[in-house]
Structure formats: C-alpha cells, structure tokens
Write an enzyme that holds these catalytic residues in place. Structure first.
Site, short mmCIF file in Angstrom:
data_model
loop_
_atom_site.label_atom_id
_atom_site.label_comp_id
_atom_site.label_asym_id
_atom_site.label_seq_id
_atom_site.Cartn_x
_atom_site.Cartn_y
_atom_site.Cartn_z
N HIS A 1 0.84 -1.23 0.00
CA HIS A 1 0.00 0.00 0.00
C HIS A 1 0.86 1.26 0.00
CE1 HIS A 1 -3.42 -2.64 1.21
NE2 HIS A 1 -2.47 -3.24 1.89
N SER B 1 14.96 21.57 -15.57
CA SER B 1 13.76 22.35 -15.85
C SER B 1 14.18 23.66 -16.50
CB SER B 1 13.02 22.62 -14.53
OG SER B 1 12.24 23.79 -14.66
N LYS C 1 16.16 21.89 -10.43
CA LYS C 1 15.49 20.62 -10.75
C LYS C 1 16.40 19.62 -11.45
CE LYS C 1 11.71 19.42 -10.50
NZ LYS C 1 10.45 19.81 -11.14
N GLU D 1 10.22 8.30 -16.12
CA GLU D 1 8.84 8.74 -16.37
C GLU D 1 8.37 8.26 -17.74
OE1 GLU D 1 8.23 13.06 -15.04
OE2 GLU D 1 10.39 12.78 -15.05
#
Ligand code: ARG
Length: 462
Positions: free
Chosen positions: A157, A277, A283, A290
């Site tokens: 979970h 970024s 970043k 991804e």
C-alpha cells in the site's frame, strides 16, 4: 514501370488523395531488407523448380542483391506512386535487370509476400529486444551484487512494511524480465513460419516449393495457405510481449521516480540520465523513468490496435491488414529505445544507503516481534494483537521499537522479555528470514548465483 502493379484493369490512374490514403510505402519501406531476402529465396526456388531458367533465377538474385545494397547504403529511393515496398523493390529491380524482373512474381502474391516480410521483421525484432533485455537483466544483477548490504523498506500500500535487501528488490525485477524473455522467445518461434507459396490465399497452379523457400530463410513452411495470408498471431505475440515488458518497466520506473524524489531520497541518477527544468534551476528530473511509465500506455495501445484490427476480420487478405505495421514498428522502437538507456542508467545511479536504512527501521520491524512470539508458541493472531498494542504504546511514548525499554516489551507480552535485541534491527530482520526466495542475505546470495547462471546460459545460446 508506369502506374500501379494492378493497373492493367483500370482506365485511369488513382486519384491523388486515394493514393495517399492507400499507400503504405511511407512506413513499410523499412521492411525492404526483409522483402528482398524473401524475394531472393523465392527467385532461387523459381529456378530450382524450373519456373524460370537457371540464368534468369541467377539474374533475379543478382539484381535483388543490388537493390539490397542500395537499401543498406541508404541510396534506395521510393515514390508515393510505388504504393508499397513490394512494388518499389520490383520497380527498382526492373530498372536494374530489365524485363526478367516481370517473372519474379510468378506463384506469389503481395498477400503472402507482406505476411512473410512481417514474419521476418518480428523474428528479427524479437531477437533484438531479447539482446536489450539481457543487457538490462545483467545490469540489475551487477547493481544487486555491488550493493549487497543495502536495506530499504519493502512496501505494501506504499506504506513501509518490512525491511528488505536492495539486491532482493532488484532481483524481483530480474524475475519479471526473465518471464518477458520467455514471451519474446515464444513470439520469435511463432514468427518463424514462412507464408511464401500461399499466393493470394488458395495456393497456385505453379509448382512452387514452400518448404524450399522457407528452408532458405531458416523457417518452417506454412500448413494452410488461407491461414498463412490471414493470420497475424505472431505479431500479436510480440506486441503482447512488448506490452507486458512495458508494464514491467513502468513499475520499475515509477519506483525510481519515487526513490529519486526528495521525499524518499534513496537514490540519485547520474547527470547523463537526468534532465533539468527550463525555469527551476535546482530541478533534476527522472525523465527516462517517467517515459518508461508513459510509454507503457502506448505499448498497450499498440497491442490493442492490432487486436481490434483483427477482430471480426474475415479470413483472406483485407486492406485493414495494412494497419498491422505501424503499431508493431512503434512498439518495437519504443521498447528498444527504453532498453538502450536502462542498463547504464541503473549502473551509474548512486544509492543513499543511510537514508534507506533509516526508512527501513522503525515500526517496519513489528512483524519481526509477532513472528518471534509465534516461534515461542504464541498463536500468531494473539501475537499480532499484542505487538499492535505495543506499537500504539510506542507511538504514545514517542519511541521507536528499537528504543523501547525491556519492561514495555514485557508488558506487551511476557515472552518478549527475552527478545534478542539484534532482531530489532533491519539487518537482524532480513537475516532472520529462513524461507526460500526470501530477502535474507543467504537466500539473496543463492538468487544472485541463479541469476548469473541464467545469464551465462543465455550467453551460451541456451
Ligand atoms: N501494402 C499492403 C499491406 O501492407 C501489401 C499487401 C497488399 N495486398 C493487396 N492485395 N492489396 O498489407
């Protein structure tokens, strides 16, 4: 050769808009090497079976080899009016060897030809994906071997559940990829059937020898000509293998997205495998992982696309089947692109063992206490309740399990009085596992050995 292959029956040439819709040449040109190899096998068979003379057969083969040379060197050029790769190759062959090229299509149709091309493509693609997959599997094993002591929380979970070895976690992904390998091998085997000689759908009056054509390509011949031109199961098999592999990569990718976040901080990617970024200078983004998550959706879509194309399609060639190629190419390209990145990205990542260890301790050790009691003859349910109460008590006192004084342990259950304190550490917890395939260092060592043996066997061609 002016006009399309089938132009004889028609009074006018095709409308431009129709030509554009109908043509597969903009995408099927990548089948050219397979198409030509198939035609070479066919031309040799035509000679062997006296459908063309030996000289003609040899001339066709020479011409086709020249076209293949043009394809391989990037000199081959096609026109929209070629309609498809089969037409383009034949057109070029005629330009090179003259009218003998007109005999090549004896005993053959574009229906068995395109099916053959796709079989060859799938066989080849399955092999290339297999290589990429083995590279990723090797990297998982190497990273696991290089970090045998690191412990992180295992989750259920997405809540911390029990400490596990990082190596155990990486090897879990190895197992998934191992099953993907089997699926790829099944797809490769299904593809290894030659449809040549099926002609349009019902066979041909010419004395073709499908077994001879197939043997030249290292394939088995088809059994039923109608099935041979109609079925695309082998392509579905590869798309399914790619979709499942994509789902596996997406799960691995998602974990790395989490692990490399500031919240987890378990791992950092090498700069070569991260991007920044355009607005936030600090970043460092895990784009590749991804994309593994993102592309899995597309791979499922590719499988779906072909399943839906085939659903309800009557046997025999229908132009719908031209739609089989782009999803297949897309899936193969996507999977290969991901597998090209994964091994080095895994190898160059850095782990923060201390941070993982901190996250792995704490209440994740509660099951250890319950198992300890169960091992002392306390019914597991009873043990579970006692430890549950202890956890609540610790929360009230603001203590971790490791910090809990012996009196509190004894108050929770008298048998906890003699708990070996070593058990209340992540190391103690993982070492305490006895079951096969578990996260204990002994078991993980065996799993690593088995993984190495598997890869060695694969390298030997097993
Ligand atoms: N371009 C076609 C395809 O990709 C080749 C087969 C054409 N056959 C036909 N009967 N029109 O499927």
């Amino acid at each position: 050769m002016p006009g399309p292959l089938w132009g004889g029956r028609f009074g006018t040439s095709p409308a431009e808009a129709f030509e554009r819709l109908n043509a597969s040449i903009p995408f099927d040109v990548r089948l050219a090497p397979y198409d030509i190899r198939g035609s070479i096998a066919h031309a040799r068979m035509l000679g062997a079976r006296r459908m063309v003379s030996e000289e003609e057969s040899a001339e066709l083969v020479r011409g086709l080899e020249a076209v293949l040379g043009e394809v391989e060197s990037g000199r081959f050029s096609w026109e929209l009016s070629d309609e498809d790769v089969h037409t383009a190759v034949e057109r070029r062959l005629r330009e090179l060897v003259g009218d003998v090229a007109l005999k090549l299509h004896t005993g053959r149709s574009r229906n068995d030809q395109v099916a053959l091309d796709l079989h060859l493509f799938v066989r080849d693609a399955a092999g290339r994906i297999r290589e990429g997959l083995l590279g990723a599997m090797l990297a998982l094993v190497e990273v696991a071997e290089g970090h045998r002591d690191l412990i992180l929380p295992g989750y259920t979970h997405l809540q911390r559940a029990q400490p596990i070895l990082l190596a155990h976690h990486l090897l879990a992904h190895f197992e998934a990829l191992k099953r993907d390998l089997r699926r790829l091998e099944a797809a490769r085997e299904a593809a290894n059937v030659s449809p040549l000689g099926a002609a349009a759908l019902g066979g041909t009056p010419h004395p073709v020898d499908p077994a001879l054509t197939a043997a030249q390509l290292g394939m088995e011949p088809f059994a039923n000509s109608l099935d041979a031109v109609s079925e695309r199961d082998f392509a579905l098999d590869l798309l399914y293998a790619c979709a499942v592999l994509g789902v596996h990569l997406s799960r691995l990718g998602e974990e790395w997205v989490l692990w490399t976040s500031a919240e987890f901080g378990f791992a950092a990617l090498d700069d070569a495998y991260s991007s920044g970024s355009s607005i936030m200078p600090q970043k460092k983004n895990p784009d590749a992982y991804e994309l593994m998550r993102g592309k899995s959706g597309r791979l499922i879509g590719d499988l779906n696309a072909l399943l839906i194309t085939l659903k309800g399609l009557p046997l025999g060639y229908s132009k719908d089947l031209q739609e089989d190629k782009e999803p297949l190419f897309d899936a193969v390209d996507s999977v290969l692109a991901m597998l090209a990145v994964l091994p080095e990205m895994l190898r160059t990542a850095r782990f923060d063992g201390a941070r993982m260890a901190r996250a792995a301790g704490g209440f994740s050790l509660a099951t250890e206490l319950a198992d300890f009691l169960a091992g002392r003859g306390v019914a597991f349910r009873e043990a579970h309740t006692a430890v549950g109460k202890l956890v609540r008590r610790c929360e009230e006192l603001g203590l971790t399990l490791e910090e809990t004084p012996r009196e509190e342990l004894a108050a929770a259950h008298p048998a906890l009085e003699n708990l070996p304190r070593g058990l209340l550490t992540s190391e103690g917890s993982v070492s305490n596992k006895e079951s096969p395939g578990s996260t204990s260092p002994r078991s993980v060592k065996l799993q690593l050995e088995a993984a190495r043996a598997f890869l060695d066997e694969q390298a030997r061609g097993g």
